[in-house]
Design an enzyme around this catalytic site. Structure first.
Site: not given
Ligand code: AMP
Length: 563
Positions: A261, A263, A268, A283, A312, A352, A427, A433
């Protein structure tokens, strides 16, 4: 339960060093808490309100010091309290060392404890945990002009009825500095032990309710069956499922197929729609409904049944393309001038996941089913908000999705286990990611393959090699990250250098250098170099360097060692 009894136990817990002893002490505490169980289960971990409840006491240190000073008597000022806290480093210690209870005449003034509000000699005013809870709720509910004074007076009334240890833990509680070594896990284990229910069931119930008090009471009064019957409530947020950093190779190793998917680079948001009203949570489970009216409008125009959706909120330009995350922040927690901010920055929802739809809790359904349900819930009208989910076992296809996502100015891609359940607040390893590439390599093109079908006239797959002392050693083939236009240009560039052809395979005179991204360098017998790049991707042609300046096999070896 008297606050004094709670404080005595809290002190004993604080003195424990082993985790198991902490759990044992909390277990005992929960068992004796009778009707105060929900409050005690929260206070022991320093929470005044359940985790899902965004009510705040809104007591800063300054206000707390004023209340302490006032209760401590005429000779003590808020500045004195502040200085001592700075010295000692613990507001609890300072509160415990104050001689409260002297302000008899005023005791009833703030603390709504009524007749019981009489202060005792240097000791307890008979304050109960239930009274503290009622007072702190009243305190949180005050707002408007004069609310600061009202808050301070309520707090003063409470401190004025405390002895040493009561004051210690009251001060820490109201400033969210409980720190007696009791975390969520300890309370979870203690609930399980105290009421003889499986810890997994407690964990699960906590995930859906985010309320240690409620879960403790249900565990005690209704046992396992009660815990299992706890479900999601539309309007009450759950923790967001979180992702770890990971690679496509990790994902393909762990799961046969990967759900890929975009990102999105936004903030969030968990959407709760009860059929009439919409609430949006961040979040951290804060209510962020008011700053995001267009998301509310979108939800109410689109959904026709209650739902909890995960996604998001992104800022978008007039043409719909994503804007950087900082733009979303200009909208996200905004309290004033929302209409004006809305004119400056447009936000849109990207969904999502679907946690609940039309009465069905979906947490235990596999991701792909939840996504189907999400698509149904959004329908045609909401299709633009739906994340595109591709399930693939092919690293080239995944690389192409990533290249498209990056081309469209998104942050990258998410890799998810298509079979996985939604685990609130965790987590885990089910969502990854994709880690950005480590260091890119500049490698020489030593071969290629003609494409198939409509690409038969184009060179498609390129063999890439590192420089060695006496020539070049192949490290793998790169076929992804290349647009049709680029393929045409690369074919034109390389065709004059073709040395020999054997069917679709082409040998190329080493003249052109590619910059190549990859996730990992692996020892491998497949290619001449003894190493292979995992998830190699074309990033561009280095027309500024000669093949002799390309990366050497020695550098590849060094990078491989460092991994
Ligand atoms: P990070 O903030 O770098 O830890 O990355 C994880 C965050 O990416 C998640 O908590 C979401 O807020 C965001 N995110 C963006 N797109 C997606 C997606 N398709 N699925 C899940 N999380 C996503």
């Amino acid at each position: 339960m008297e606050l004094a009894a709670f404080a005595e136990r809290a002190r004993a817990i604080e003195a424990e060093s082993a985790d198991t002893d902490v759990v044992e002490s909390v277990t005992d505490l929960l068992r004796v808490s009778s009707q105060d169980l929900p409050v005690v289960a929260r206070y022991v971990q320093g929470r005044v309100f359940p985790a899902h409840d965004s009510t705040k006491l809104d007591i800063g240190p300054a206000l707390c010091y004023e209340a302490i000073a006032k209760a401590a008597g005429r000779n003590v000022t808020a500045d004195d309290v502040e200085e001592r806290v700075a010295d000692v480093g613990d507001v609890g210690e300072v509160a415990a060392s104050c001689d409260f209870g002297g302000q008899r005449g005023l005791a009833a003034f703030g603390g709504g404890g009524g007749a019981g509000a009489e202060a005792g000699e240097g000791g307890t005013g008979g304050l109960t945990v239930a009274e503290v809870d009622a007072e702190l709720r009243a305190l949180a509910a005050t707002d408007g002009s004069g609310s600061r004074d009202t808050k301070r007076d309520i707090l003063f009334g409470l401190f004025n009825r405390t002895g040493d240890d009561e004051a210690r833990y009251l001060a820490r509680l109201v400033l969210s500095e409980m720190r007696i070594g009791v975390g969520d896990g300890a309370v979870r284990d203690a609930i399980a032990d105290a009421f003889d229910v499986p810890v997994d069931a407690v964990e699960r119930a906590l995930q859906v309710t985010n309320d240690h008090g409620e879960v403790a009471v249900v565990a005690r009064d209704e046992g396992l069956g009660g815990l299992e019957s706890l479900g999601l409530d539309v309007g009450r947020p759950v923790g967001a499922m979180l992702a770890q950093a990971g690679t496509v190779t990790d994902a393909l190793d762990d799961w046969e197929r990967v759900a890929v998917e975009t990102k999105f680079d936004g903030a969030r948001v968990q959407v709760h729609y009860d059929g009439e009203e919409t609430t949006l949570f961040s979040r951290n489970m804060e209510d962020v409904t008011d700053p995001l009216p267009e998301v509310v409008e979108f939800v109410e125009d689109t959904l026709d049944a209650p739902a909890i959706l995960d996604g998001e909120v992104v800022a978008v330009a007039d043409d719909g393309s994503p804007l950087p995350f900082q733009e979303v922040l200009r909208r996200f927690r905004r309290k004033h001038d929302v209409a004006k901010a809305r004119e400056d920055v447009t936000v849109e929802f990207r969904a999502f996941d679907c946690l609940h739809a039309a009465g069905d809790d979906m947490l235990d359904e596999p991701l792909t089913r939840r996504h189907d349900r999400l698509a149904d819930a959004l329908g045609d009208a909401g299709a633009r908000a739906l994340s595109e989910l591709t399930v693939s076992g092919d690293s080239d296809e995944i690389a192409a999705i990533e290249a498209d996502a990056l081309d469209a100015d998104h942050e990258g891609i998410m890799l998810k286990n298509p079979e996985s359940a939604y685990t609130p607040g965790r987590r885990g390893k089910q969502w990854l990611k994709r880690k950005p590439d480590v260091e890119t390599l500049d490698l020489v093109v030593t071969g290629a393959e003609w494409g198939e079908g409509r690409r038969a006239e184009l060179l498609g797959t390129f063999e890439i090699s590192a420089a060695t002392d006496d020539g070049f050693a192949a490290l793998g083939k790169v076929a992804t990250g290349i647009t049709d236009e680029e393929l045409e240009a690369l074919t034109a560039l390389l065709e004059p250098h073709v040395l020999a052809e054997d069917g679709a395979d082409v040998e190329i005179d080493p003249t052109v250098v590619f910059e190549v991204g990859y996730e990992e360098i692996q020892a491998s017998p497949t290619y001449g170099a003894g190493y292979a790049l995992r998830f190699p991707r074309f990033l561009g042609v280095r027309d500024d360097i000669d093949p002799g300046d390309a990366d050497s096999l020695e550098r590849v070896e060094r990078l491989a060692d460092r991994q």
